[in-house]
Design a protein around this motif. Structure first.
Motif, short mmCIF file in Angstrom:
data_model
loop_
_atom_site.label_atom_id
_atom_site.label_comp_id
_atom_site.label_asym_id
_atom_site.label_seq_id
_atom_site.Cartn_x
_atom_site.Cartn_y
_atom_site.Cartn_z
N ASP A 235 22.70 37.35 28.65
CA ASP A 235 23.38 37.51 27.37
C ASP A 235 22.97 36.48 26.34
O ASP A 235 22.63 36.83 25.20
N LEU B 277 26.89 42.56 18.83
CA LEU B 277 25.43 42.56 18.75
C LEU B 277 24.96 43.17 17.44
O LEU B 277 24.06 42.64 16.79
N ILE C 162 20.68 41.69 31.94
CA ILE C 162 20.25 41.06 30.70
C ILE C 162 20.95 39.72 30.59
O ILE C 162 22.18 39.65 30.71
N TYR D 288 18.01 47.10 22.89
CA TYR D 288 19.10 46.98 23.86
C TYR D 288 19.31 48.31 24.60
O TYR D 288 19.47 48.33 25.82
N PHE E 95 19.44 37.00 25.20
CA PHE E 95 19.28 38.20 24.38
C PHE E 95 19.82 37.97 22.97
O PHE E 95 19.24 38.46 22.01
N ILE F 224 27.51 41.34 26.68
CA ILE F 224 27.12 41.75 25.32
C ILE F 224 28.03 42.89 24.89
O ILE F 224 28.18 43.87 25.61
N SER G 43 17.69 38.23 19.74
CA SER G 43 18.16 39.10 18.66
C SER G 43 18.19 38.38 17.33
O SER G 43 17.81 38.94 16.30
#
Length: 184
Positions: free
Chosen positions: A142, A62, A140, A128, A145, A57, A149
Motif C-alpha cells: 500500500d 486513491l 500490493i 490499480y 503504491f 488501499i 501513484s
C-alpha cells in the motif's frame, strides 16, 4: 555577425497565445491558487493516508490522491508555460480580444490543469485495476503504491498535453483498424 537565438524559444506552433495583460494576471492568480491548494491537499493526504497502523488501499482515497498530485503536476507545467510565454513576449496584450480564438486560449489555460488531474486519476485507477485483472487477489504494498501513484500522477499531470496527443493518435489508429475489420 550572426543573429542571436533564444535557446528557450517556443516552437512556432506555440505562438498562438493571445491574451490581454488582465487575462494573463487572472490565469496566474488561478494557477497560484490551484497550485497551493494542491500542495496543501497533498501534504494533508500524505499525513492522513500513512498512519502507522493503517493498511489497505481504498479506491476513493486513491482517486483523490492521484487527482491532487496530477493537479499539482499539471498546474506546475502550465504556470511554467504561461510565464515562459510572457517572458518571450508570445502573449499579445495589445488590447481586449473577445474573438473565438481568444476564448479558446482562456478555456485551454483554465481547464488544462483539471484535465491533467483527471487523466492522472484515470491512469492510476487503470494501473490499480490491472493488478486485479492479472491476479484474483493481488498483493500490493500500500505505502509503495501510494508513493508510486503520487510520483506517476505528478508526471502524468505535468506531461498531459503530450499524453493527450498520443491518446488521440492511438484512438485514430484503433478506429481505422475497426473500420478495416468491418470491411473484411
Amino acid at each position: 555577425m550572426a543573429e542571436k537565438k533564444n535557446p528557450h524559444a517556443l516552437p512556432i506552433q506555440e505562438k498562438w497565445i493571445k491574451l490581454t495583460a488582465k487575462e494573463v494576471k487572472h490565469i496566474f492568480i488561478y494557477y497560484i491558487i490551484l497550485f497551493f491548494t494542491a500542495l496543501v491537499l497533498c501534504a494533508r493526504m500524505i499525513n492522513d493516508l500513512f498512519p502507522p497502523a493503517e493498511t489497505g488501499i481504498k479506491l476513493i482515497e486513491l482517486s483523490s490522491f492521484s487527482f491532487v498530485f496530477g493537479l499539482l503536476g499539471s498546474t506546475f507545467y502550465y504556470i511554467r508555460k504561461l510565464y515562459k510565454s510572457c517572458i518571450q513576449l508570445l502573449v499579445d496584450s495589445s488590447g481586449a480580444d473577445t474573438s473565438i480564438p481568444s476564448m479558446g486560449v482562456k478555456v485551454y489555460f483554465y481547464l488544462r490543469p483539471v484535465m491533467g488531474a483527471v487523466l492522472a486519476t484515470l491512469i492510476i485507477l487503470g494501473i490499480y485495476g490491472g493488478f486485479f485483472f492479472l491476479q484474483d487477489e493481488p498483493s500490493i504494498n500500500d505505502e509503495k503504491f501510494y508513493i508510486f501513484s503520487a510520483i506517476f500522477s505528478f508526471v502524468v499531470g505535468f506531461s498531459n498535453g503530450k499524453i493527450i496527443v498520443r491518446l488521440d493518435n492511438s484512438s485514430d489508429k484503433i478506429a481505422e483498424l475497426i473500420k478495416i475489420a468491418k470491411e473484411d
